[in-house]
Design an enzyme around this catalytic site. Structure first.
Site, PDB file in Angstrom:
ATOM      1  N   ASP A  64      -5.737   9.986   4.656  1.00 30.58           N
ATOM      2  CA  ASP A  64      -4.972  11.182   5.025  1.00 30.58           C
ATOM      3  C   ASP A  64      -3.976  11.641   3.950  1.00 30.58           C
ATOM      4  OD1 ASP A  64      -3.309   9.014   5.263  1.00 30.58           O
ATOM      5  OD2 ASP A  64      -2.722   9.364   7.342  1.00 30.58           O
ATOM      6  N   HIS A  65      -3.584  10.750   3.051  1.00 30.13           N
ATOM      7  CA  HIS A  65      -2.552  11.114   2.069  1.00 30.13           C
ATOM      8  C   HIS A  65      -3.160  11.763   0.822  1.00 30.13           C
ATOM      9  CE1 HIS A  65       0.097   8.706   4.520  1.00 30.13           C
ATOM     10  NE2 HIS A  65       1.112   8.871   3.688  1.00 30.13           N
ATOM     11  N   ASP A 119       2.714   2.062   6.481  1.00 29.89           N
ATOM     12  CA  ASP A 119       3.331   3.380   6.408  1.00 29.89           C
ATOM     13  C   ASP A 119       4.568   3.352   7.291  1.00 29.89           C
ATOM     14  OD1 ASP A 119       2.469   6.402   5.525  1.00 29.89           O
ATOM     15  OD2 ASP A 119       3.817   6.302   7.245  1.00 29.89           O
ATOM     16  N   SER A 535      10.039   5.314   2.480  1.00 31.91           N
ATOM     17  CA  SER A 535       8.654   4.876   2.608  1.00 31.91           C
ATOM     18  C   SER A 535       8.480   3.356   2.628  1.00 31.91           C
ATOM     19  CB  SER A 535       7.890   5.457   1.424  1.00 31.91           C
ATOM     20  OG  SER A 535       6.747   4.710   1.137  1.00 31.91           O
ATOM     21  N   ARG A 537       6.038   2.063   0.913  1.00 32.65           N
ATOM     22  CA  ARG A 537       5.188   1.820  -0.267  1.00 32.65           C
ATOM     23  C   ARG A 537       5.632   0.569  -1.031  1.00 32.65           C
ATOM     24  NH1 ARG A 537       7.336   7.497  -2.729  1.00 32.65           N
ATOM     25  NH2 ARG A 537       6.609   8.075  -0.669  1.00 32.65           N
TER      26      ARG A 537
HETATM   27  C1  MIC Z   1       5.905   8.803   3.153  1.00 37.62           C
HETATM   28  O1  MIC Z   1       6.045   9.526   4.135  1.00 37.62           O
HETATM   29  O2  MIC Z   1       6.783   8.627   2.297  1.00 37.62           O
HETATM   30  C2  MIC Z   1       4.593   8.054   2.999  1.00 37.62           C
HETATM   31  C3  MIC Z   1       3.885   8.629   1.849  1.00 37.62           C
HETATM   32  O3  MIC Z   1       3.812   8.244   4.141  1.00 37.62           O
HETATM   33  C4  MIC Z   1       4.929   6.585   2.830  1.00 37.62           C
HETATM   34  C5  MIC Z   1       3.783   5.750   2.490  1.00 37.62           C
HETATM   35  C6  MIC Z   1       3.415   5.811   1.055  1.00 37.62           C
HETATM   36  O4  MIC Z   1       4.290   5.910   0.207  1.00 37.62           O
HETATM   37  O5  MIC Z   1       2.231   5.707   0.785  1.00 37.62           O
HETATM   38  C7  MIC Z   1       5.618   5.944   4.030  1.00 37.62           C
HETATM   39  O6  MIC Z   1       6.255   6.604   4.795  1.00 37.62           O
HETATM   40  O7  MIC Z   1       5.595   4.705   4.164  1.00 37.62           O
HETATM   41 FE1  SF4 Z   2       2.000  11.516   5.842  1.00 33.98          FE
HETATM   42 FE2  SF4 Z   2       4.226  10.085   5.421  1.00 33.98          FE
HETATM   43 FE3  SF4 Z   2       4.314  12.736   5.676  1.00 33.98          FE
HETATM   44 FE4  SF4 Z   2       3.757  11.296   7.767  1.00 33.98          FE
HETATM   45  S1  SF4 Z   2       5.670  11.272   6.622  1.00 33.98           S
HETATM   46  S2  SF4 Z   2       2.717  13.137   7.164  1.00 33.98           S
HETATM   47  S3  SF4 Z   2       2.586   9.634   6.913  1.00 33.98           S
HETATM   48  S4  SF4 Z   2       3.333  11.592   4.044  1.00 33.98           S
END
Ligand code: MIC
Ligand code: SF4
Length: 645
Positions: A64-65, A119, A535, A537
């Site tokens: 999805d990302h 996530d 995040s 991550r």
């Molecule tokens: C975000 O909203 O910052 C993300 C991208 O969904 C991250 C995950 C990521 O960095 O891949 C999250 O919220 O954990």
């Molecule tokens: Fe995707 Fe993270 Fe944004 Fe949610 S907050 S839509 S999981 S990038």
């Protein structure tokens, strides 16, 4: 003494430790989820652990990302994740099926179960009474392999909801109000449990908006009871059989209580650049806008889309505004396509995006220079949109849609009377974009497809005897993982390639940092409060690991990032006296002598010697039995391999 809902679920899953606030506990994990930006690394780690088939009740890999596919990297990662999932017993939600949290809520979540996801917005599952927690990819890999997931036994906050939301005031405004009161660090070490008469007035998608954005409080998770409303939602998803009633005991004891009268909440927005910088529409005043984005895991449900369509019906998006809409899942998109709401949006001039994260993580739709963008998302950190000086305001779908028509931030209550928006009695169910894993007998014949962008996990080493190195970077308060390891269209495709992505580490704060750190060989980062918020991550720990960071010394940490540092074998240190932050400058030479022996002996107070300034600084290194062993081994991967041996 009665139990809170959180305690009931945690108790039923406890496999290690005791229920003492502040101590570490290990819980059994029933379900896991990954998304593609953290997923490749998580599955590489799962492979490295060497368990052939997941041991969870349900594990799902979502794409999805990284759906922009501006080069081969994303598509290669999708193929890798699809094949690795098939081989090891994981369901694969194909690109186009929707945002992980939205789809998981619709199709897989089960009240009373535990879920961890790579996530930070995994707590969305709390909307149907799950204990759903965001974690680093390696923690998810370990849980897939049957290992426990460890958290600090949390404080439990009761948010007592009374009354009912006024017309055009949204669930988004409720969580913005909680953020206004508690701040982005107010939830650290806590679970937010929603109770009270007001709960039954909120639909499941509304509850999920609230638990989703509990991540912005820094909370471990947020949870709603599972009640009649939950049952109706699950029935409409053809999943009534997974429902159980769940609620706190009448005499449950909470650590903190917050009262919110829903009828008193007014439309609000989180102003740049923090989700807790919340103001009412009145306080913000007449703000001209350039862009509106509707979607993300916070606000992309069928109900959100129906409200947006109602507001847009027969109108045209203001000439100065660009409106983008990303419905959260294939189910949502399909339903609004079938009932005509999608046509209404198209007719009004909305730019329809695929069901994915998209602009929320800077994958397209970056606003113009200094552009004011209203977004129904959950994060508005500086630069996250892809435009460094973009001004991002977080708002409800109702406010977003109306503002897209007027051209300035507009109170949705100006719409007057609100029609009743009914939850569907039956959602459109078609799981054809979820690939089941291969049968156990056929697993061995599945080939894992690896693209050239996929590089192995960085090298780790057991903790050294003494740490002696300079400070390569000193930063301030509330550093987000978007500062440490930026995302967006250019950098996100490098998530499977730590050497390449580390060249972007901290470049938002200091362009020269990656080169400097690499040249130094080993170094330390110094920071302020709530370091690493945002995040999950683990790249925000793996890139520093690759660049030779040995320790991070800060005033306080955000939960997931601290865990990720430990998992990567980087020492997390906090100042005993916050004022000592001023006794260190970038470039100073620091030493932590005999650190290995001290940590092995269970010492939690260590001394950092600033050799440049000639001062000694007491610091805390709070590692318990398990985290201590992880640190000594050089990280969770080595520790897990050792324990399996
Ligand atoms: C975000 O909203 O910052 C993300 C991208 O969904 C991250 C995950 C990521 O960095 O891949 C999250 O919220 O954990
Ligand atoms: Fe995707 Fe993270 Fe944004 Fe949610 S907050 S839509 S999981 S990038």
């Amino acid at each position: 003494m009665g139990l809170t809902l959180t305690e009931k679920i945690l108790k039923a899953h406890l496999v290690d430790g005791e229920f003492v606030k502040g101590r570490e506990i290990g819980i059994r994990i029933d379900q896991t989820l990954t998304q593609d930006a953290t997923g490749t690394m998580a599955y590489l780690e799962f492979e490295a652990i060497g368990v052939p088939r997941v041991k969870t009740e349900r594990s799902v890999a979502y794409i999805d990302h990284n759906t922009l596919q501006s080069g081969f990297e994303n598509a290669d990662d999708h193929r890798f994740i699809g094949s690795v999932a098939k081989k090891h017993g994981i369901y694969f939600s194909r690109p186009g099926n929707g945002i992980c949290h939205q789809v998981h809520l619709e199709r897989f979540g089960i009240p009373g179960k535990t879920l961890i996801g790579s996530d930070s917005h995994t707590p969305t599952g709390g909307g149907i009474g799950m204990i759903a927690i965001g974690a680093g990819g390696l923690d998810v890999a370990v849980a897939m392999g049957g290992g426990a997931y460890y958290i600090t036994y949390p404080k439990i906050v009761k948010v007592n909801l009374t009354g009912k939301l006024s017309p055009w005031v949204a669930a988004k405004d409720v969580i913005l109000e909680v953020l206004r009161r508690l701040s982005v660090k107010g939830g650290v070490g806590k679970v937010i449990e929603y109770c009270g008469e007001g709960v039954k007035t909120l639909t499941v998608p509304e509850r999920a908006t609230i638990t989703n954005m509990g991540a912005e409080l820094g909370a471990t998770t947020s949870v709603f009871p599972s009640d009649e409303v939950t049952l109706e939602f699950l029935k409409a998803q053809d999943r009534a059989e997974v429902w159980t009633e769940l609620k706190a005991d009448e005499d449950a004891v909470y650590d903190e209580e917050v009262d919110i009268d829903l009828s008193k909440i007014v439309p609000m927005a989180a102003c740049p650049h923090s989700p807790d910088n919340v103001k009412t529409v009145e306080e913000i005043g007449k703000l001209k806008i350039d862009q509106v984005c509707i979607g993300s895991c916070t606000n992309s449900s069928f109900m959100d889309m129906m409200k947006v369509a109602y507001i847009l019906k027969g109108k045209t998006v203001h000439p100065d505004v660009s409106l983008a809409i990303a419905p959260g899942s294939k189910q949502v998109l399909n339903m609004i396509a079938q009932n005509g709401a999608l046509a209404t949006m198209i007719d009004a001039g909305a730019r329809i995006l695929e069901s994915a994260c998209g602009p929320c993580i800077g994958m397209g739709q970056s606003p113009n220079s200094k552009g004011v963008s209203l977004r129904t998302f959950n994060r508005n950190f500086e630069g996250r949109s892809g435009t460094k000086d973009g001004q991002i305001y977080l708002v409800s779908p109702e406010m977003a849609a109306l503002s897209a028509l007027t051209g300035y931030l507009t109170d949705p209550r100006e719409l007057g009377e609100m029609p009743v928006f009914e939850m569907p009695r039956q959602f459109v169910i078609n799981d054809n974009m979820v690939e089941p894993p291969a049968a156990e007998a056929d697993m061995d014949s599945v080939e894992v497809l690896r693209g050239p962008n996929i590089k192995p996990y960085p090298e780790t080493h057991p903790l050294v005897e003494s740490i002696e190195c300079p400070v390569s970077l000193k930063v301030g308060d509330n550093i987000t993982t978007d500062h440490i390891m930026p995302a967006g269209a250019k950098i996100l495709p490098l998530r499977s390639n730590i050497p390449a992505i580390s060249q972007h580490c901290f470049t938002v704060c200091d362009e020269d940092f990656p080169r400097r750190a690499k040249n130094l060989g080993k170094s330390i980062i110094v920071g302020g409060v709530n370091y690493g918020q945002g995040s999950s991550r683990e790249h925000a720990a793996l890139a520093p690991l690759y660049l030779g960071i040995k320790a991070v010394l800060v005033k306080s940490f955000a939960r997931i990032h601290r865990a990720n540092l430990i998992n990567a074998g980087i020492l997390p240190l906090t100042f005993v006296n916050e004022a000592d932050y001023d006794k260190i400058s970038q470039g100073d030479d620091l030493a932590i002598e005999n650190v290995r022996a001290d940590i092995a002996a269970g010492k939690t107070e260590l001394t950092v010697i600033n050799r440049t300034k000639g001062v000694e600084i007491p610091v805390l290194c709070e590692l318990t039995g398990r985290t201590k062993d992880i640190m000594l081994a050089g990280g969770l991967l080595d520790y897990t391999r050792e324990s399996l041996r």
